[in-house]
Design a protein around this motif. Structure first.
Motif, mmCIF file in Angstrom:
data_model
loop_
_atom_site.group_PDB
_atom_site.id
_atom_site.type_symbol
_atom_site.label_atom_id
_atom_site.label_comp_id
_atom_site.label_asym_id
_atom_site.label_seq_id
_atom_site.Cartn_x
_atom_site.Cartn_y
_atom_site.Cartn_z
ATOM 1 N N UNK A 48 12.797 -19.561 18.638
ATOM 2 C CA UNK A 48 11.684 -19.763 19.555
ATOM 3 C C UNK A 48 11.802 -18.808 20.732
ATOM 4 N N UNK A 49 10.743 -18.083 21.013
ATOM 5 C CA UNK A 49 10.844 -17.005 21.998
ATOM 6 C C UNK A 49 9.465 -16.762 22.599
ATOM 7 N N UNK A 50 9.334 -16.785 23.937
ATOM 8 C CA UNK A 50 8.015 -16.536 24.542
ATOM 9 C C UNK A 50 7.443 -15.168 24.207
ATOM 10 N N UNK A 51 8.290 -14.165 23.993
ATOM 11 C CA UNK A 51 7.787 -12.844 23.621
ATOM 12 C C UNK A 51 7.110 -12.896 22.262
ATOM 13 N N UNK A 52 7.708 -13.656 21.329
ATOM 14 C CA UNK A 52 7.112 -13.806 20.002
ATOM 15 C C UNK A 52 5.770 -14.527 20.107
ATOM 16 N N UNK A 53 5.725 -15.615 20.849
ATOM 17 C CA UNK A 53 4.470 -16.358 21.001
ATOM 18 C C UNK A 53 3.382 -15.488 21.625
ATOM 19 N N UNK A 54 3.746 -14.727 22.667
ATOM 20 C CA UNK A 54 2.774 -13.849 23.320
ATOM 21 C C UNK A 54 2.281 -12.773 22.368
ATOM 22 N N UNK A 55 3.192 -12.212 21.574
ATOM 23 C CA UNK A 55 2.811 -11.154 20.625
ATOM 24 C C UNK A 55 1.869 -11.692 19.553
ATOM 25 N N UNK B 178 5.016 -6.364 12.864
ATOM 26 C CA UNK B 178 6.204 -6.937 12.248
ATOM 27 C C UNK B 178 7.045 -7.637 13.304
ATOM 28 N N UNK B 179 7.289 -8.923 13.092
ATOM 29 C CA UNK B 179 8.191 -9.690 13.941
ATOM 30 C C UNK B 179 9.544 -9.691 13.237
ATOM 31 N N UNK B 180 10.436 -8.821 13.686
ATOM 32 C CA UNK B 180 11.693 -8.560 12.985
ATOM 33 C C UNK B 180 12.790 -9.457 13.546
ATOM 34 N N UNK B 181 13.346 -10.311 12.690
ATOM 35 C CA UNK B 181 14.341 -11.294 13.106
ATOM 36 C C UNK B 181 15.751 -10.797 12.788
ATOM 37 N N UNK B 182 16.718 -11.098 13.651
ATOM 38 C CA UNK B 182 18.086 -10.605 13.459
ATOM 39 C C UNK B 182 18.859 -11.437 12.443
ATOM 40 N N UNK B 183 18.325 -11.484 11.215
ATOM 41 C CA UNK B 183 18.986 -12.202 10.121
ATOM 42 C C UNK B 183 18.953 -11.340 8.868
ATOM 43 N N UNK B 184 19.939 -11.542 8.006
ATOM 44 C CA UNK B 184 19.998 -10.919 6.682
ATOM 45 C C UNK B 184 19.966 -12.045 5.663
ATOM 46 N N UNK B 185 19.000 -12.016 4.749
ATOM 47 C CA UNK B 185 18.832 -13.114 3.806
ATOM 48 C C UNK B 185 19.279 -12.759 2.388
ATOM 49 N N UNK B 186 19.363 -11.483 2.078
ATOM 50 C CA UNK B 186 19.868 -11.053 0.785
ATOM 51 C C UNK B 186 18.841 -11.081 -0.326
ATOM 52 N N UNK C 138 4.325 4.084 15.511
ATOM 53 C CA UNK C 138 4.675 2.972 16.384
ATOM 54 C C UNK C 138 3.776 2.984 17.609
ATOM 55 N N UNK C 139 3.049 1.884 17.822
ATOM 56 C CA UNK C 139 2.160 1.762 18.969
ATOM 57 C C UNK C 139 2.817 1.014 20.129
ATOM 58 N N UNK C 140 3.691 0.050 19.784
ATOM 59 C CA UNK C 140 4.300 -0.782 20.821
ATOM 60 C C UNK C 140 5.517 -1.473 20.236
ATOM 61 N N UNK C 141 6.539 -1.667 21.050
ATOM 62 C CA UNK C 141 7.720 -2.414 20.632
ATOM 63 C C UNK C 141 8.191 -3.279 21.789
ATOM 64 N N UNK C 142 8.423 -4.565 21.492
ATOM 65 C CA UNK C 142 8.886 -5.491 22.529
ATOM 66 C C UNK C 142 10.032 -6.311 21.954
ATOM 67 N N UNK C 143 11.038 -6.559 22.766
ATOM 68 C CA UNK C 143 12.192 -7.340 22.339
ATOM 69 C C UNK C 143 12.258 -8.646 23.113
ATOM 70 N N UNK C 144 12.444 -9.737 22.379
ATOM 71 C CA UNK C 144 12.588 -11.032 23.004
ATOM 72 C C UNK C 144 14.041 -11.345 23.316
ATOM 73 N N UNK D 25 14.653 -11.163 18.560
ATOM 74 C CA UNK D 25 13.505 -10.787 17.737
ATOM 75 C C UNK D 25 12.830 -9.564 18.369
ATOM 76 N N UNK D 26 12.488 -8.585 17.528
ATOM 77 C CA UNK D 26 11.801 -7.385 17.983
ATOM 78 C C UNK D 26 10.411 -7.373 17.365
ATOM 79 N N UNK D 27 9.394 -7.219 18.203
ATOM 80 C CA UNK D 27 8.012 -7.176 17.736
ATOM 81 C C UNK D 27 7.543 -5.725 17.767
ATOM 82 N N UNK D 28 7.273 -5.177 16.596
ATOM 83 C CA UNK D 28 6.814 -3.793 16.479
ATOM 84 C C UNK D 28 5.376 -3.778 15.973
ATOM 85 N N UNK D 29 4.539 -3.030 16.666
ATOM 86 C CA UNK D 29 3.135 -2.892 16.267
ATOM 87 C C UNK D 29 2.887 -1.451 15.839
#
Length: 200
Positions: free
Chosen positions: A40-47, A149-157, A174-180, A184-188
């Motif tokens: 849960x991250x306000x940056x993710x919700x805002x994005x 793309x909301x990129x999460x710091x997990x590896x699922x295999x 890449x138009x925009x990148x924000x880190x929560x 989580x990194x949000x790349x547009x």
């Protein structure tokens, strides 16, 4: 001309399957459902709010449509629930007679051709959520205008991916990148021309 925007929760190794809950999609014995919910991250919700814009329609694969039709019509009223229930749902399906959550329009036997005609008209932005096949089809046919793309710091295999060895070569600007705070990194991105061939 309408804008088509892809939004995906995605792991570092490219998996997009079942980010929301353990029973969301157990295809192929997938056992990691709900992997995105701990971040849960306000940056993710805002994005996510920004990616939807003021008004939008939805483009959904059949599985996502079925999952959401069992949830959103019964969710507590609020901005997101109201927007999802009000949106026109364009659905890629072979079973159009069983679409009960409206307003809804099946895309028919040639989704790319149907979307090209829909995109050419005036109307709200179209947001794509959840599908493992629609994003690749949109990019291959030049129908996507943005990829968020909301990129999460997990590896699922293992799990479903939208970018596989079958994907056509393409480049994204890449138009925009924000880190929560959660990592989580949000790349547009905006799709651009195919990448140049290697020099070697």
């Amino acid at each position: 001309m309408r804008t088509i925007r892809i939004i995906e929760h995605i792991s570092l190794d490219g998996v997009i399957q079942a980010p929301g809950g353990p029973d969301e999609d157990r295809d192929s014995g997938f056992a990691h459902g709900g992997w995105a919910m701990r971040y849960g991250d306000p940056v993710v919700r805002t994005a996510i709010e920004a990616a939807h814009g003021e008004g939008f329609d939805l483009l959904l694969g059949r599985r996502t449509y079925d999952i959401w039709s069992g949830y959103w019509p019964h969710a507590a009223p609020g901005p997101m629930a109201d927007s999802f229930n009000r949106a026109v749902k364009f659905v890629a399906t072979h079973r159009p007679d069983s679409l009960s959550w409206g307003p809804v329009e099946p895309l028919g036997p040639d989704p790319a051709a149907s979307l090209r005609a829909i995109k050419a008209k005036d109307g709200a932005d179209i947001v794509v959520w959840g599908s493992s096949s629609l994003p690749a089809m949109l990019l291959e046919n030049g129908l996507a205008d943005e990829v968020v793309l909301l990129v999460y710091p997990v590896m699922l295999g293992t799990g479903k991916r939208i970018f596989t060895e079958r994907a056509s070569p393409s480049a994204l600007t890449l138009l925009e990148s924000r880190q929560g705070e959660s990592g989580v990194v949000v790349n547009r991105y905006a799709p651009s021309a195919p990448p140049p061939a290697g020099a070697g």
